[in-house]
Write an enzyme that holds these catalytic residues in place. Structure first.
Site, short mmCIF file in Angstrom:
data_model
loop_
_atom_site.label_atom_id
_atom_site.label_comp_id
_atom_site.label_asym_id
_atom_site.label_seq_id
_atom_site.Cartn_x
_atom_site.Cartn_y
_atom_site.Cartn_z
CG ASN A 88 -9.65 -16.72 18.28
OD1 ASN A 88 -9.50 -15.86 19.14
ND2 ASN A 88 -10.23 -16.47 17.13
N GLY A 89 -10.82 -17.50 21.49
CA GLY A 89 -12.13 -17.27 22.05
C GLY A 89 -12.06 -17.09 23.55
CE1 TYR A 123 -8.33 -2.08 15.26
CE2 TYR A 123 -8.85 -3.80 16.84
CZ TYR A 123 -7.98 -2.86 16.34
OH TYR A 123 -6.74 -2.70 16.91
CB CYS A 163 -5.69 -16.03 19.83
SG CYS A 163 -5.62 -15.63 21.60
N GLY A 187 -2.72 -10.96 17.27
CA GLY A 187 -2.13 -11.04 18.59
C GLY A 187 -0.62 -10.90 18.55
#
Length: 503
Positions: A102-103, A256, A2, A28
């Site tokens: 985020n995670g 990426y 995210c 996201g």
């Protein structure tokens, strides 16, 4: 994965957060949300979709206040299709607490039971972020019971949170009437940095590009285990809140996920990808004669720096052989129709001039399932290529990821349990060259001596938090198979468009 951001300012922050989320949109596209605070009152809007679609003028006008946070979501836990699981999450006690995350928590099921049985807190969704919010709320309540909330109390609460939760987490939270809190897991797996504007306004975000694109100067990354607390007067307080923190950022960010113009933990993402191209070239030279290659072509987008460096290293021309359609929409299921999967050919089109009669080396950032790679190799042949070679700037993806990347289960990974030759046969390439995992770690790590290592579990099978078991993989597999089938979510469309990778 995210993208998250938070701002504390002296002027309205709604537009600023919106702009930052646009810069983090690549992290996201399933959902977006913003919350702002004016006084002690929260104002929130969140929905499924991309930032530009979720927020209209009327929504922005309904977000007053000089402190706020936002998130763009790519779901890796919970229900991918539930609007209720879009972030931010809010709980009214203590104080009023709003959080974005985020995670991925690896002990979320145990925590959920603990919260219900011991802490007397109810979790209403399947999201691990709601679990995290309630753990933070409970620990803040403990330190502030019958006492004023101070920065010291906030940091004690974060220390207690670190002891209870496992996995990866970069967190930004608003505490009504008190300020903005941000902290990062003790391994620094997921990224988080902060910056300041000329007028003293603070911004915290997943990537430095969000700061630079909104006229903030990057101060530094949040250290692993560290917490920042910015009070309502704009005073910054920091403290290390974890025992024995180490810096092991996620390698897939450099491969990426992150934008190439971001700098993470002192490492330029662009330079990291150039370095990967250098070592990939060395790997190629040891595998096959470069004289067999006529042209090097990247599979858009993330592989471009690696492909350019590889082409330079082997002395072959670099060409853009694929055009990406940036405006592919969703596939709608009409009455009487079955689900129809989009073909990669709707998203990429080959330029025949670059392929016809040539031996072509295609370069991708990584190969996950292999189905997209197989179709792209076929596209190159149909465009007239004499031979089609494929090189991956990342090593074989052999293991699932449990730290916030929607990596398929082992059975879905093309490299799991297969030799390179078996993968090559499946993809249909004349040769397949993979990055070496040790070389990749070495050349990226050389860019920042302060790094202790990398979280590279999808490549090497080593889960650095030390708490991941076979049972966890079984639970993850069950969650994936129990998800409702949707024709193709916007985040999956984004991932397939950004590169050939299928995640």
């Amino acid at each position: 994965m995210c993208g998250i951001t938070g701002v504390i300012s002296r002027s309205p922050v709604n537009q600023l957060i919106y702009d930052a989320l646009l810069l983090l949109q690549h992290r996201g596209q399933d959902a977006a949300g913003i919350v702002t605070m004016q006084g002690n009152k929260c104002f929130m809007h969140k929905a499924r979709g991309m930032v530009r679609d979720v927020f209209r003028t009327r929504n922005m006008r309904a977000l007053p206040g000089t402190i706020g946070l936002g998130q763009v979501r790519y779901p890796t836990a919970g229900n991918a299709y539930s609007e209720e699981e879009a972030q931010p999450f809010y709980v009214n006690a203590p104080f009023g607490l709003v959080l974005v995350h985020n995670g991925n928590l690896t002990n979320a099921p145990a925590l959920k039971k603990e919260l219900f049985d011991i802490d007397r807190r109810h979790i209403n969704t399947e999201s691990d972020s709601e679990v995290l919010l309630n753990v933070v709320a409970h620990e803040l309540e403990r330190v502030a019971r019958d006492l004023p909330l101070t920065p010291d109390g906030v940091f004690k609460a974060v220390s207690a949170v670190h002891k209870r939760i496992k996995g990866s987490y970069a967190v930004i939270a608003l505490i009504a009437g008190h300020g903005l809190l941000a902290f990062r897991d003790p391994f620094g797996i997921r990224p988080l940095c902060f910056g300041v504007a000329e007028e003293g306004e603070y911004m915290v975000a997943s990537e430095s590009v969000a700061l630079e694109g909104t006229a903030h100067k990057l101060v530094r990354d949040v250290a692993p285990g560290e917490a920042l607390f910015i009070d309502m007067s704009g005073q910054l307080h920091t403290r290390q809140c974890a025992e024995n923190p180490t810096l092991n950022p996620c390698m897939f960010e450099f491969v990426y996920l992150a934008r190439p113009d971001s700098v993470m933990d002192g490492v330029s993402v662009y330079q990291a990808r150039l370095n990967m191209g250098e070592t990939l070239a060395q790997r190629l030279i040891s595998t096959m004669p470069p004289s067999d290659i006529d042209v090097v072509i990247p599979i858009p987008e993330s592989s471009r720096p690696s492909a350019m460096q590889l082409a330079h290293r082997i002395g072959k021309p670099y060409r853009e052989g694929f055009v990406k359609n940036r405006y592919v929409g969703r596939t709608f299921i009409m009455p009487g129709q079955g689900a129809r999967k989009k073909s990669v050919r709707q998203k990429l089109n080959a330029i025949g001039l670059e392929f016809k009669g040539r031996n072509v080396l295609l370069v991708d950032d990584s190969i996950v399932r292999g189905t997209t790679s197989k179709e792209i190799v076929q596209m190159a042949r149909e465009a007239g290529a004499n031979k089609v070679y494929l090189a991956s700037a990342a090593p074989p993806v052999r293991y699932p990821n449990v730290y916030g990347i929607d990596m398929p289960t082992s059975e879905e990974l093309i490299a799991h349990g297969r030799t390179i030759e078996q993968i090559r046969e499946y993809i249909g390439a004349d040769a397949l060259i993979y990055q070496d995992v040790v070389a990749m770690k070495r050349v990226v790590g050389a860019l920042q001596p302060a790094l202790n290592g990398f979280e590279a579990s999808c490549f090497d099978g080593h889960y650095i938090t030390g708490d991941v078991s076979a049972e966890d993989f079984a639970t993850m597999k069950e969650q994936r198979t129990s998800q409702p089938e949707e024709e193709e979510g916007p985040a999956r469309t984004r991932l397939a468009l950004q590169s050939g990778t299928e995640i």
